[in-house]
Design an enzyme around this catalytic site. Structure first.
Site, PDB file in Angstrom:
ATOM      1  N   GLY A 153     -33.357  21.352 -11.340  1.00  0.00           N
ATOM      2  CA  GLY A 153     -33.462  22.821 -11.370  1.00  0.00           C
ATOM      3  C   GLY A 153     -34.153  23.218 -12.668  1.00  0.00           C
ATOM      4  N   ARG A 154     -33.789  24.399 -13.159  1.00  0.00           N
ATOM      5  CA  ARG A 154     -34.448  24.895 -14.379  1.00  0.00           C
ATOM      6  C   ARG A 154     -34.247  23.953 -15.567  1.00  0.00           C
ATOM      7  NH1 ARG A 154     -32.454  29.750 -12.146  1.00  0.00           N
ATOM      8  NH2 ARG A 154     -30.496  28.896 -12.871  1.00  0.00           N
ATOM      9  N   ILE A 155     -32.995  23.511 -15.790  1.00  0.00           N
ATOM     10  CA  ILE A 155     -32.732  22.649 -16.953  1.00  0.00           C
ATOM     11  C   ILE A 155     -33.334  21.256 -16.720  1.00  0.00           C
ATOM     12  CG2 ILE A 155     -30.923  21.604 -18.394  1.00  0.00           C
ATOM     13  CD1 ILE A 155     -29.191  24.107 -17.781  1.00  0.00           C
ATOM     14  N   THR A 237     -25.120  16.712 -19.764  1.00  0.00           N
ATOM     15  CA  THR A 237     -25.014  18.032 -20.426  1.00  0.00           C
ATOM     16  C   THR A 237     -24.668  19.104 -19.387  1.00  0.00           C
ATOM     17  OG1 THR A 237     -27.405  18.283 -20.168  1.00  0.00           O
ATOM     18  CG2 THR A 237     -26.621  17.553 -22.330  1.00  0.00           C
ATOM     19  N   SER A 238     -24.179  18.679 -18.221  1.00  0.00           N
ATOM     20  CA  SER A 238     -23.898  19.627 -17.140  1.00  0.00           C
ATOM     21  C   SER A 238     -22.424  20.037 -17.150  1.00  0.00           C
ATOM     22  CB  SER A 238     -24.315  18.954 -15.832  1.00  0.00           C
ATOM     23  OG  SER A 238     -23.711  19.551 -14.737  1.00  0.00           O
ATOM     24  N   ARG A 239     -21.627  19.355 -16.357  1.00  0.00           N
ATOM     25  CA  ARG A 239     -20.171  19.527 -16.380  1.00  0.00           C
ATOM     26  C   ARG A 239     -19.563  18.136 -16.268  1.00  0.00           C
ATOM     27  NH1 ARG A 239     -21.170  23.817 -18.043  1.00  0.00           N
ATOM     28  NH2 ARG A 239     -20.529  25.869 -17.261  1.00  0.00           N
ATOM     29  N   GLU A 268     -11.906  19.296 -20.521  1.00  0.00           N
ATOM     30  CA  GLU A 268     -12.170  19.806 -21.874  1.00  0.00           C
ATOM     31  C   GLU A 268     -11.044  20.690 -22.355  1.00  0.00           C
ATOM     32  OE1 GLU A 268     -16.029  21.655 -21.903  1.00  0.00           O
ATOM     33  OE2 GLU A 268     -16.973  19.875 -21.069  1.00  0.00           O
ATOM     34  N   HIS A 286     -19.392  20.174 -26.071  1.00  0.00           N
ATOM     35  CA  HIS A 286     -19.991  21.171 -25.174  1.00  0.00           C
ATOM     36  C   HIS A 286     -20.841  22.191 -25.949  1.00  0.00           C
ATOM     37  CE1 HIS A 286     -19.440  23.076 -20.955  1.00  0.00           C
ATOM     38  NE2 HIS A 286     -20.614  23.389 -21.457  1.00  0.00           N
ATOM     39  N   ILE A 287     -21.893  21.675 -26.583  1.00  0.00           N
ATOM     40  CA  ILE A 287     -22.757  22.536 -27.410  1.00  0.00           C
ATOM     41  C   ILE A 287     -24.183  22.635 -26.860  1.00  0.00           C
ATOM     42  CG2 ILE A 287     -21.480  22.307 -29.595  1.00  0.00           C
ATOM     43  CD1 ILE A 287     -23.536  20.069 -30.367  1.00  0.00           C
ATOM     44  N   GLY A 288     -24.335  22.337 -25.566  1.00  0.00           N
ATOM     45  CA  GLY A 288     -25.680  22.352 -24.973  1.00  0.00           C
ATOM     46  C   GLY A 288     -26.448  23.640 -25.232  1.00  0.00           C
TER      47      GLY A 288
HETATM   48  C1  DGY Z   1     -23.338  26.981 -19.414  1.00  0.00           C
HETATM   49  O1  DGY Z   1     -23.965  28.007 -19.662  1.00  0.00           O
HETATM   50  O2  DGY Z   1     -22.935  26.716 -18.285  1.00  0.00           O
HETATM   51  C2  DGY Z   1     -23.091  26.030 -20.537  1.00  0.00           C
HETATM   52  O3  DGY Z   1     -22.403  24.910 -20.143  1.00  0.00           O
HETATM   53  C3  DGY Z   1     -22.353  26.710 -21.654  1.00  0.00           C
HETATM   54  O4  DGY Z   1     -23.171  27.532 -22.284  1.00  0.00           O
END
Ligand code: DGY
Length: 335
Positions: A153-155, A237-239, A268, A286-288
């Site tokens: 997707g976008r990320i 970096t998702s969940r 978390e 969780h600092i993405g």
């Molecule tokens: C999101 O936006 O879902 C990130 O995990 C937290 O900013």
């Protein structure tokens, strides 16, 4: 109109909200206990919340005057959207504004894990470095290798853009089966769509970028780890719950994969002891999206959507646009 905010907002976003509504905001940056959220929501029309706040039928039943929830995050797995639809509550999120920050962190974790940067830092600080050695801290090179992106997707695309600059070949999985988008991704990144099984088998590096949904919970589990190569580096970096954390730790301990770079975890802020004990993982809290620019962008987008909705315009960042008519009725009835 009355709004409750469970966290801090950037000044610009806060001012915009205050110009429009009566704002009550939680004073701390710490997660807010659920009972307090419920209590402070009394008489409020909208809630601006963060991903640690659980929003569900129980909350909607307690606060039936609630009309909109603006989640200051792109991921909205903390919100039960079916319950929101039932209650006629419009949900918004913050897509787009955090793609670059998250992709930067994914790459930071990938490089840190592949080149053992955190391990090397500890080695130097402990005074264990006795001089240049040929075999010291050998890691994996990126150029010419294959990156598998789970969720283009976008990320995922922002990760792909960076990957091309590092000389990586890209394979990916996507939820939607759509030849036009596959063609565009081929053109933009020379990226090839594959099955999840092939992605696990062929990738030297894997980046998880799909959202957490019912169908993506534990998408990467024991079977997928069994397919991966022993030198594979996995970044999430998702969940956290997209990966079966137990299976991941087993795979790391049994050296079925080389290392992980993790910004997210299943429960978390709990990080399992077994994971903490491993030298070949890089851990982040969780600092993405945690850059000043992106935080401001997220806050502003959340407030923009809220203001649009209460001014009678369906915001582009509505997660459940089908609820719009119910929302509009609620707004008219001034409940
Ligand atoms: C999101 O936006 O879902 C990130 O995990 C937290 O900013």
């Amino acid at each position: 109109m009355k709004v409750f905010v469970t966290g801090k907002l950037s000044q610009k976003a806060f001012d915009a909200l205050q110009n429009f509504a009566q704002v009550d905001a939680y004073e701390s940056d710490d997660p807010m206990p659920r009972e307090q959220v419920e209590a402070r929501l009394e008489g409020k029309d909208a809630l601006v919340c963060i991903l640690g706040d659980q929003v569900d039928a129980a909350l909607f039943q307690k606060r039936p005057q609630l009309k909109l929830v603006a989640n200051v995050a792109v991921g909205y797995d903390n919100i039960n959207v079916a319950d929101a639809n039932e209650a006629g509550v419009l949900i918004t999120n913050t897509p787009g504004v955090l793609d670059n920050a998250t992709a930067d962190l994914a790459f930071g974790l990938l490089l840190a894990a592949a080149r053992r940067i955190v391990e090397a830092d500890g080695f130097v600080r402990r005074g264990e470095w006795t001089g240049w050695k040929r075999e010291l801290m050998l890691g994996a090179e990126l150029n010419g290798k294959t990156l598998g992106i789970v969720g283009m997707g976008r990320i995922g695309k922002a990760v792909a853009k960076r990957a091309r600059a590092f000389g990586l070949n890209i394979i990916y999985t996507r939820k939607c089966d759509d030849a036009k988008t596959d063609g565009e991704l081929k053109k933009a990144f020379d990226a090839q769509r594959v099955s999840l099984q092939d992605l696990c088998k062929l990738s030297d590096f894997i980046s998880i970028n799909c959202p957490l949904r019912q169908e993506t919970r534990h998408l990467i589990g024991k079977a997928e780890f069994a397919l991966m190569q022993a030198h594979c580096v996995l970044v999430n970096t998702s969940r956290g719950a997209v990966i079966d954390e137990e299976a991941m730790i087993d795979a790391l301990e049994q050296k079925k994969i080389a290392s992980c770079g993790l910004d997210v975890f299943e429960r978390e802020p709990l990080v399992p002891e077994r994971l903490m004990a491993l030298p070949n993982v890089v851990l982040a809290p969780h600092i993405g999206s945690a850059t000043k620019e992106t935080r401001a962008g997220m806050d502003e987008l959340a407030v923009k959507g809220l203001l649009e909705a209460f001014s009678g315009k369906l915001p582009a960042n509505a997660v459940n646009p089908d609820v719009w008519n119910k929302f509009a009725e609620k707004l008219k009835s001034k409940v």
